[in-house]
Design a protein around this motif. Structure first.
Motif, PDB file in Angstrom:
ATOM      1  N   LYS A  40      60.740  65.722  11.954  1.00 27.42           N
ATOM      2  CA  LYS A  40      59.609  66.146  11.129  1.00 27.42           C
ATOM      3  C   LYS A  40      59.583  67.660  11.016  1.00 27.42           C
ATOM      4  O   LYS A  40      59.579  68.379  12.006  1.00 27.42           O
ATOM      5  N   THR A  42      57.148  70.183   9.451  1.00 30.04           N
ATOM      6  CA  THR A  42      55.806  70.271   8.896  1.00 30.04           C
ATOM      7  C   THR A  42      55.177  71.584   9.359  1.00 30.04           C
ATOM      8  O   THR A  42      55.906  72.508   9.759  1.00 30.04           O
ATOM      9  N   TYR A  54      59.420  69.072  14.918  1.00 32.45           N
ATOM     10  CA  TYR A  54      59.474  68.009  15.923  1.00 32.45           C
ATOM     11  C   TYR A  54      60.925  67.574  16.121  1.00 32.45           C
ATOM     12  O   TYR A  54      61.537  67.019  15.193  1.00 32.45           O
ATOM     13  N   TYR A 263      50.274  61.798  12.246  1.00 34.76           N
ATOM     14  CA  TYR A 263      51.402  61.128  12.874  1.00 34.76           C
ATOM     15  C   TYR A 263      51.005  60.507  14.215  1.00 34.76           C
ATOM     16  O   TYR A 263      51.679  59.632  14.734  1.00 34.76           O
ATOM     17  N   PHE A 286      56.344  59.032  12.925  1.00 34.93           N
ATOM     18  CA  PHE A 286      56.823  60.085  12.025  1.00 34.93           C
ATOM     19  C   PHE A 286      57.441  59.572  10.731  1.00 34.93           C
ATOM     20  O   PHE A 286      57.675  60.354   9.817  1.00 34.93           O
ATOM     21  N   ALA A 295      64.249  62.248   6.802  1.00 36.71           N
ATOM     22  CA  ALA A 295      63.404  62.851   7.836  1.00 36.71           C
ATOM     23  C   ALA A 295      63.917  64.221   8.257  1.00 36.71           C
ATOM     24  O   ALA A 295      65.096  64.391   8.574  1.00 36.71           O
ATOM     25  N   GLU A 300      57.225  68.304   5.053  1.00 35.89           N
ATOM     26  CA  GLU A 300      56.256  67.227   4.864  1.00 35.89           C
ATOM     27  C   GLU A 300      54.877  67.717   5.301  1.00 35.89           C
ATOM     28  O   GLU A 300      54.751  68.411   6.317  1.00 35.89           O
TER      29      GLU A 300
END
Length: 325
Positions: A40, A42, A54, A263, A286, A295, A300
């Motif tokens: 992820k 973000t 992440y 999430y 996620f 991903a 995102e």
């Protein structure tokens, strides 16, 4: 059938969030050196001009996440007491530590000699921000299952990092911390070596352990890049999280109340000076807003930030995070 009984026990480590001087450099370190999956890409929901990256196992399992903020214009932090002082990662075996010692040497990654702590073989290492980590061998481990190594990792599966492991917290209030861990959170005290005490949750093992290190003489940690922001522990779902929120508030600890991170859902609280704990739900996960194949490639945003996308992207350092093959 009768109603199911809520599992209120904390299940183990959920994630650890640290602060970095550079998201692009941390992306390369975590993926190319350590072989983790950026699942992820973000932003910090409390400071949207800051990335929140992440890095996890293959599917983003709870208990395998190390995450990073990159607050703009921040200075080098200083390790000390009343902070989370060393992040743990699990590897499958003692042989894996030998593999990593050679890999770190070949890539000029600072590391220490392999040693034994609480019956497990470990090796300390450091990143470009001088963040402090340890690899811990699961060869004689039990309890919480490890994650599944990233499918596209450059590391052979037999040596790959498989999740978060025993993490060290240094404080000058070990008695207070002992009460919070054992009487409030349900940890068991396992063993003491010198000024360090090992605690574990529920099923136990490296995926559910912290070490509390006592220091009265170190200066207080100065939190900035190269230090840890918080450590999170797993709870099953939103219902069990509500139980923990009530329990923490009843104990009179400084806390956030319910927080929806999209999430997962969370509660933050302070067990004492300097240290920030979080309790986070295992789901929803996620991959609810992008596919496994996509991903980590694109920025995102949770739905409640989507209308700010243009402004958010304008203030972030863009970098290519496409590592799929």
């Amino acid at each position: 059938m009768g109603a199911s009984i809520m599992n209120t026990k904390l299940l183990g480590l959920h994630h650890i969030t640290a602060i970095t001087s550079s998201s692009p450099k941390m992306f390369r370190f975590m993926t190319e050196i350590l072989g983790l999956h950026l699942i992820k890409k973000t932003v910090n929901q409390d400071d949207v001009r800051t990335y929140h990256l992440y890095f996890t196992d293959d599917m983003g399992s709870a208990g395998t996440d190390i995450t990073f903020f990159d607050f703009p214009g921040l200075f080098q932090g200083t390790k000390g007491k009343n902070g989370i002082s060393r992040i743990g990662f699990r590897v499958p075996s003692d042989d894996a530590l030998d593999f990593w010692a050679e890999r770190f040497h070949d890539n000029d990654i600072e590391h220490d000699e392999i040693q034994t702590n609480f019956g497990s073989r470990t090796m300390n290492f450091y990143d470009f921000d001088h963040e402090q980590y340890q690899l811990i061998s699961d060869e004689r481990n039990h309890g919480v299952e490890a994650g599944t190594p990233y499918l596209y990792s450059p590391i052979p599966k037999m040596f790959a990092i498989s999740g978060l492991g025993t993490t060290i917290i240094t404080v000058d209030y070990p008695e207070r911390m002992d009460i919070v861990l054992t009487e409030l959170m349900g940890f068991d005290k396992i063993a003491t070596e010198d000024q360090r005490t090992l605690y574990e949750l529920n099923e136990g093992g490296h995926g559910a352990q912290v070490i509390i290190e006592e220091s009265r003489v170190l200066p207080n940690e100065i939190q900035a890049y190269g230090t840890v922001h918080h450590i999170a522990f797993r709870t099953e779902d939103e219902e069990s999280l509500a139980y923990w929120i009530e329990r923490i508030q009843s104990a009179g600890l400084s806390d956030s109340g319910f927080v929806d991170r999209f999430y997962f859902k969370s509660e933050y609280f302070r067990p004492g000076e300097g240290v920030l704990f979080e309790i986070a739900t295992d789901g929803p996960g996620f991959l609810q807003d992008e596919t496994y194949e996509e991903a980590g490639i694109h920025l995102e945003l949770p739905p409640f930030l989507e209308d700010q996308r243009a402004d958010i992207e304008a203030h972030l350092v863009n970098f290519n995070s496409d590592k799929k093959m």
